[in-house]
Design a protein around this motif. Structure first.
Motif, short mmCIF file in Angstrom:
data_model
loop_
_atom_site.label_atom_id
_atom_site.label_comp_id
_atom_site.label_asym_id
_atom_site.label_seq_id
_atom_site.Cartn_x
_atom_site.Cartn_y
_atom_site.Cartn_z
N THR A 260 0.82 -1.21 0.00
CA THR A 260 0.00 0.00 0.00
C THR A 260 0.85 1.25 0.00
O THR A 260 0.55 2.21 -0.71
CB THR A 260 -0.92 0.01 1.23
N TRP A 261 1.93 1.26 0.78
CA TRP A 261 2.76 2.45 0.95
C TRP A 261 4.20 2.18 0.51
O TRP A 261 4.74 1.11 0.76
CB TRP A 261 2.76 2.90 2.41
N GLU A 275 13.06 6.56 5.91
CA GLU A 275 12.33 7.56 5.12
C GLU A 275 12.24 7.14 3.67
O GLU A 275 12.98 6.25 3.22
CB GLU A 275 13.01 8.93 5.23
N THR A 276 11.33 7.76 2.94
CA THR A 276 11.12 7.41 1.54
C THR A 276 10.46 8.59 0.84
O THR A 276 10.25 9.65 1.43
CB THR A 276 10.23 6.16 1.43
N THR A 277 10.16 8.40 -0.43
CA THR A 277 9.35 9.38 -1.17
C THR A 277 8.05 8.71 -1.58
O THR A 277 8.03 7.53 -1.92
CB THR A 277 10.09 9.89 -2.42
N GLU A 278 6.97 9.47 -1.49
CA GLU A 278 5.66 8.96 -1.87
C GLU A 278 5.17 9.69 -3.11
O GLU A 278 5.91 10.44 -3.74
CB GLU A 278 4.68 9.12 -0.70
N LYS A 279 3.91 9.52 -3.41
CA LYS A 279 3.31 10.21 -4.52
C LYS A 279 3.34 11.72 -4.27
O LYS A 279 3.29 12.17 -3.12
CB LYS A 279 1.87 9.73 -4.72
N PRO A 280 3.42 12.53 -5.32
CA PRO A 280 3.47 14.00 -5.15
C PRO A 280 2.29 14.50 -4.32
O PRO A 280 1.15 14.10 -4.54
CB PRO A 280 3.41 14.51 -6.59
N GLY A 281 2.60 15.35 -3.34
CA GLY A 281 1.57 15.93 -2.49
C GLY A 281 1.18 15.11 -1.28
O GLY A 281 0.40 15.56 -0.45
N TRP A 282 1.75 13.91 -1.15
CA TRP A 282 1.38 13.04 -0.04
C TRP A 282 2.09 13.43 1.26
O TRP A 282 1.57 13.19 2.33
CB TRP A 282 1.70 11.58 -0.37
N PRO A 289 4.63 11.13 8.30
CA PRO A 289 4.01 10.02 7.57
C PRO A 289 3.29 10.52 6.33
O PRO A 289 2.79 11.64 6.32
CB PRO A 289 3.01 9.45 8.59
N PRO A 290 3.25 9.67 5.29
CA PRO A 290 3.81 8.31 5.22
C PRO A 290 5.22 8.25 4.67
O PRO A 290 5.67 7.18 4.26
CB PRO A 290 2.83 7.61 4.28
N CYS A 291 5.92 9.40 4.64
CA CYS A 291 7.29 9.41 4.13
C CYS A 291 8.33 9.10 5.18
O CYS A 291 9.47 8.74 4.85
CB CYS A 291 7.59 10.76 3.48
N ALA A 292 8.00 9.26 6.44
CA ALA A 292 8.91 8.94 7.55
C ALA A 292 8.08 8.82 8.82
O ALA A 292 6.92 9.25 8.88
CB ALA A 292 9.98 10.03 7.71
N GLY A 293 8.67 8.23 9.87
CA GLY A 293 7.94 8.05 11.12
C GLY A 293 6.68 7.22 10.94
O GLY A 293 5.65 7.50 11.55
N PHE A 294 6.80 6.17 10.10
CA PHE A 294 5.59 5.46 9.70
C PHE A 294 5.86 3.98 9.48
O PHE A 294 6.82 3.60 8.81
CB PHE A 294 5.05 6.08 8.40
N VAL A 295 5.02 3.12 10.07
CA VAL A 295 4.93 1.70 9.73
C VAL A 295 3.46 1.35 9.71
O VAL A 295 2.63 2.06 10.28
CB VAL A 295 5.68 0.80 10.74
N GLY A 340 11.14 2.84 11.86
CA GLY A 340 11.72 2.45 10.59
C GLY A 340 11.34 1.04 10.16
O GLY A 340 10.67 0.30 10.89
N VAL A 341 11.79 0.69 8.96
CA VAL A 341 11.49 -0.60 8.33
C VAL A 341 12.77 -1.40 8.20
O VAL A 341 13.80 -0.89 7.72
CB VAL A 341 10.85 -0.39 6.94
N VAL A 342 12.73 -2.65 8.65
CA VAL A 342 13.89 -3.54 8.58
C VAL A 342 13.84 -4.28 7.25
O VAL A 342 13.00 -5.17 7.05
CB VAL A 342 13.91 -4.52 9.76
#
Length: 407
Positions: A260-261, A275-282, A289-295, A340-342
């Motif tokens: 999903t993410w 951290e990551t990059t999501e769809k523009p504007g997300w 969240p959902p680009c960082a601090g998110f599981v 974070g994500v392992v």
């Protein structure tokens, strides 16, 4: 003789009168002297020795104004004031009464117990019915893993449980009421089983995973039943979580199924990502969240301290947990470094719709549709509650909206 006799009788009262007068004078004198000594000694008497009932004190009227008697007046006023004050504070009564226990350091409700007897935490370690209590536990697992299960997923759960060593306590929440059938697996006889029909894992978590119950465990895994674990090893996972200082985490997800993410997508070139990059504007902020601090909520892992916060955040009536993953960051600081994500220990989300099938048909809708609609409603309700609670708090502190920064 008759005349003489009458004279003697008539004169006898007159003869005794001086003696009675003298006796009266002496008695009066002695009374005055005695009263003087009583009056001199009375102010020095202790009220506590007099043992005057406290209920009578407010009605006693003392009008002494001289220096000698002012002490009595002040003592009575002090005792009366103390009685009124104590009636307003149960805690003060206990503090002033040294013959009773009132330990404010104890958990709320246990103040009357001596601190040395208070057992504020518990665990899921089974105990024997015989022998010495100190010899009950051969081992004390350091971690806890829970699965919310139905018997139809028994083979998948059997595979998953075998990925967790003896350092883990296994706890199964049964939403279908079938528990004894699991004893075909040897590990099931050592596991803890909790059975309540048609409930979600967050319903179970709120009721059976209180922080004081799971206090012995360094990490708590709260997982779904439809996870593929071929590329997962629990002990290695714990090592990486410690190494990277993750308070809230999850394994990376195989990117070709059930994704999903972007944040939870496994990266093949690293151990962990935060951290990551999501769809523009997300993501208005790369640290949010959902680009960082998110599981996600399908397979989260919490440290003991993080879970203590998260448990309090779980709403009692919102059982699906949708939206909870966006708020987990409130429980650690800084979230973009401690969540974070392992990637090197990864899983596959098999997307088995078992929970949806536990719903009921209504208004011509399939069971899973009603479940999905409630999930979405709960997400909206949770967001609204959290926003309103934060607003109310900051207003109570005199902080305006313009002073609040995203965190």
């Amino acid at each position: 003789m008759g005349i003489l006799s009458r004279r003697v009788k008539s004169s006898s009262p007159v003869n005794r009168k001086p003696n009675e007068t003298m006796r009266l004078i002496v008695t009066t004198f002695l009374g005055v002297v005695l009263g003087f000594f009583i009056g001199v000694s009375f102010p020095a008497l202790s009220l506590t020795k007099l043992n005057i009932p406290s209920s009578l004190l407010p009605t006693i009227q003392i009008s002494y104004t001289d220096d000698t008697n002012s002490g009595l007046s002040s003592q009575i006023k002090d005792l009366s004031s103390a009685k009124n004050s104590n009636s307003n504070s149960n805690q003060d009564q206990h503090l002033n009464d040294t013959s009773k226990i009132w330990a404010t350091s104890n958990p709320k409700g246990a103040e009357r117990l001596p601190p040395g007897i208070v057992a504020a935490t518990s665990d899921f370690y089974p105990r024997r019915l015989w022998g010495k209590p100190s010899e009950d536990l051969i081992s004390q697992p350091k971690y806890l893993v829970t699965f919310t299960v139905g018997y139809d997923q028994k083979m998948n759960i059997d595979t998953a449980v075998k990925k967790f060593s003896d350092n883990f306590t296994i706890l199964l929440f049964h939403y279908d009421g079938r528990t004894t059938e699991w004893d075909e697996f040897e590990w099931s006889k050592r596991a803890i089983h909790v059975s309540v029909h048609k409930q979600t894992k967050w319903w179970y978590a709120k009721r059976f995973l209180h922080p004081n119950i799971v206090a012995p465990y360094d990490y708590i895994f709260i997982w779904d039943e439809d996870l593929g674990v071929e590329h997962f090893d629990a002990e290695e996972y714990i090592k990486l979580v410690r190494k990277h200082g993750l308070e809230i985490s999850q394994p990376g997800l195989e990117p070709n199924k059930g994704l999903t993410w972007q944040m939870t997508k496994r990266r093949g070139d690293r151990e962990v990502h935060k951290e990551t990059t999501e769809k523009p504007g997300w993501c208005t902020d790369p640290h949010l969240p959902p680009c960082a601090g998110f599981v996600e909520i399908m397979a989260p892992v919490f440290s003991r301290d993080a879970w203590r916060c998260v448990w309090h955040m779980i709403q009692n009536d919102l059982v699906h947990g949708w939206g909870l993953d966006f708020a987990l960051r409130k429980c650690v600081e800084p979230a973009h470094e401690k969540i974070g994500v392992v990637d090197s220990q990864w899983i596959v989300h098999q997307t088995v719709p078992s929970l949806g099938n536990q719903g009921e048909s209504a208004d011509g809708k399939a069971p899973w549709q009603g479940v999905r609609e409630r999930c979405k409603k709960e997400w909206t309700m949770f967001q609204s509650r959290f926003a309103n609670a934060e607003k109310a708090y900051f207003e109570s502190q005199g902080i305006g909206p313009s002073s609040i920064t995203a965190h």
